[in-house]
Design a protein around this motif. Structure first.
Motif, mmCIF file in Angstrom:
data_model
loop_
_atom_site.group_PDB
_atom_site.id
_atom_site.type_symbol
_atom_site.label_atom_id
_atom_site.label_comp_id
_atom_site.label_asym_id
_atom_site.label_seq_id
_atom_site.Cartn_x
_atom_site.Cartn_y
_atom_site.Cartn_z
ATOM 1 N N ALA A 8 0.753 -1.210 -0.106
ATOM 2 C CA ALA A 8 -0.052 0.116 0.101
ATOM 3 C C ALA A 8 1.189 1.088 0.265
ATOM 4 N N THR A 9 2.023 1.497 -0.106
ATOM 5 C CA THR A 9 2.680 2.282 -0.230
ATOM 6 C C THR A 9 3.007 3.162 -1.258
ATOM 7 N N SER A 10 2.673 4.447 -1.466
ATOM 8 C CA SER A 10 2.362 5.450 -2.023
ATOM 9 C C SER A 10 3.456 6.077 -2.816
ATOM 10 N N LYS A 11 4.365 6.597 -1.744
ATOM 11 C CA LYS A 11 5.392 7.171 -1.447
ATOM 12 C C LYS A 11 6.655 6.310 -1.111
ATOM 13 N N SER A 12 7.997 7.570 -1.060
ATOM 14 C CA SER A 12 8.884 6.608 0.158
ATOM 15 C C SER A 12 9.928 6.843 0.174
ATOM 16 N N ALA A 13 11.239 7.427 0.696
ATOM 17 C CA ALA A 13 12.281 8.056 0.488
ATOM 18 C C ALA A 13 13.481 7.033 1.603
ATOM 19 N N LYS A 14 14.750 8.050 1.503
ATOM 20 C CA LYS A 14 15.445 6.939 2.348
ATOM 21 C C LYS A 14 16.478 7.604 2.648
ATOM 22 N N ALA A 15 17.559 8.108 3.778
ATOM 23 C CA ALA A 15 18.830 8.623 4.608
ATOM 24 C C ALA A 15 19.566 7.423 4.688
ATOM 25 N N THR A 16 21.090 8.183 4.295
ATOM 26 C CA THR A 16 22.058 7.317 5.495
ATOM 27 C C THR A 16 22.610 8.460 5.937
ATOM 28 N N LEU A 17 22.683 8.403 7.369
ATOM 29 C CA LEU A 17 22.926 9.239 8.536
ATOM 30 C C LEU A 17 24.085 9.077 8.702
ATOM 31 N N ALA A 18 24.851 10.535 8.611
ATOM 32 C CA ALA A 18 26.537 10.055 8.357
ATOM 33 C C ALA A 18 26.793 11.565 9.288
ATOM 34 N N PRO A 19 27.900 11.065 9.901
ATOM 35 C CA PRO A 19 28.626 12.531 11.303
ATOM 36 C C PRO A 19 28.018 13.856 11.150
ATOM 37 N N SER A 20 27.866 14.434 11.240
ATOM 38 C CA SER A 20 28.023 16.307 10.663
ATOM 39 C C SER A 20 28.784 16.921 12.068
ATOM 40 N N ASN A 21 29.276 16.574 13.043
ATOM 41 C CA ASN A 21 30.259 16.748 13.729
ATOM 42 C C ASN A 21 31.468 16.475 14.116
ATOM 43 N N SER A 22 32.323 16.350 15.183
ATOM 44 C CA SER A 22 32.932 15.812 16.197
ATOM 45 C C SER A 22 32.834 14.548 16.710
ATOM 46 N N ALA A 32 7.776 6.225 4.463
ATOM 47 C CA ALA A 32 6.534 5.809 3.621
ATOM 48 C C ALA A 32 5.076 6.480 3.742
ATOM 49 N N VAL A 33 4.668 6.578 3.183
ATOM 50 C CA VAL A 33 3.069 7.201 3.182
ATOM 51 C C VAL A 33 2.801 6.106 2.891
ATOM 52 N N TYR A 53 18.877 10.907 22.841
ATOM 53 C CA TYR A 53 19.332 11.755 21.603
ATOM 54 C C TYR A 53 18.065 12.243 20.921
ATOM 55 N N THR A 54 17.859 13.023 20.212
ATOM 56 C CA THR A 54 16.016 14.014 19.951
ATOM 57 C C THR A 54 16.461 13.507 18.453
ATOM 58 N N ALA A 55 15.699 13.155 17.317
ATOM 59 C CA ALA A 55 15.440 13.464 15.403
ATOM 60 C C ALA A 55 14.658 14.171 15.905
ATOM 61 N N HIS A 56 14.541 14.820 14.268
ATOM 62 C CA HIS A 56 14.054 15.794 13.728
ATOM 63 C C HIS A 56 13.650 15.568 12.295
ATOM 64 N N LEU A 57 12.890 15.758 11.343
ATOM 65 C CA LEU A 57 12.866 15.393 10.096
ATOM 66 C C LEU A 57 12.575 17.290 9.752
ATOM 67 N N HIS A 58 13.564 17.772 9.074
ATOM 68 C CA HIS A 58 14.087 18.769 8.394
ATOM 69 C C HIS A 58 13.688 19.495 6.892
ATOM 70 N N ARG A 59 13.088 20.699 6.500
ATOM 71 C CA ARG A 59 12.504 21.112 5.112
ATOM 72 C C ARG A 59 14.446 21.137 4.367
ATOM 73 N N GLY A 60 14.630 21.135 3.076
ATOM 74 C CA GLY A 60 15.604 21.333 3.219
ATOM 75 C C GLY A 60 16.614 20.399 3.040
ATOM 76 N N PHE A 94 5.554 14.150 2.101
ATOM 77 C CA PHE A 94 6.230 14.686 2.840
ATOM 78 C C PHE A 94 6.970 15.323 2.128
ATOM 79 N N PRO A 95 7.389 16.760 2.172
ATOM 80 C CA PRO A 95 8.222 17.058 1.627
ATOM 81 C C PRO A 95 9.199 16.928 0.687
ATOM 82 N N ALA A 96 10.142 17.965 -0.054
ATOM 83 C CA ALA A 96 10.784 17.713 -0.942
ATOM 84 C C ALA A 96 11.790 19.013 -0.828
ATOM 85 N N PRO A 97 13.103 19.283 -0.801
ATOM 86 C CA PRO A 97 13.808 17.964 0.058
ATOM 87 C C PRO A 97 13.417 18.314 1.086
ATOM 88 N N ALA A 98 13.749 16.901 1.872
ATOM 89 C CA ALA A 98 13.776 17.103 3.066
ATOM 90 C C ALA A 98 15.002 16.541 3.576
#
Length: 118
Positions: A8-22, A32-33, A53-60, A94-98
């Motif tokens: 039933a998935t109508s849209k999906s996206a993936k990301a690989t998390l990488a370090p962004s500081n030290s 997935a929608v 930790y805290t996780a967030h979904l952002h635009r951009g 869901f928005p793109a880019p995100a």
């Protein structure tokens, strides 16, 4: 992803998390929608053990931190530095880019890991 009917998935996206500081760390994000629900699943590893930790979904995108769309929630790491968090909210898109970022609960050190959704 939490027992969803993947047919039933109508849209999906993936990301690989990488370090962004030290800090070190990594992981994956799956979005997935399914039947007018947006599901965001985050799996992190190699973060500081037994830490909240805290996780967030952002635009951009990661380099140009954008507007907060939704807080995903708290991600508690185990003794190996791994943890998961899931967010589900109503919507057909869901928005793109995100992107998704994960940072310490107090936010003081900035994002520990970040990944652009594709």
């Amino acid at each position: 992803m939490g027992g969803m009917e993947m047919g039933a998935t109508s849209k999906s996206a993936k990301a690989t998390l990488a370090p962004s500081n030290s800090l070190t760390g990594g992981g994956t994000v799956n979005v997935a929608v399914v039947k007018n629900q947006v599901h965001v699943d985050v799996r992190a590893q190699q973060l500081t053990a037994a830490t909240r930790y805290t996780a967030h979904l952002h635009r951009g995108s990661c380099p140009a931190i954008g507007e907060l769309i939704k807080p995903i929630g708290d991600l508690q790491t185990d003794t190996t530095g791994a943890g998961t968090v899931h967010l589900e909210y109503g919507g057909s898109d869901f928005p793109a880019p995100a992107f998704v970022d994960i940072h310490g609960a107090d936010g003081a050190e900035g994002p520990a890991v970040c990944g652009d959704l594709r």
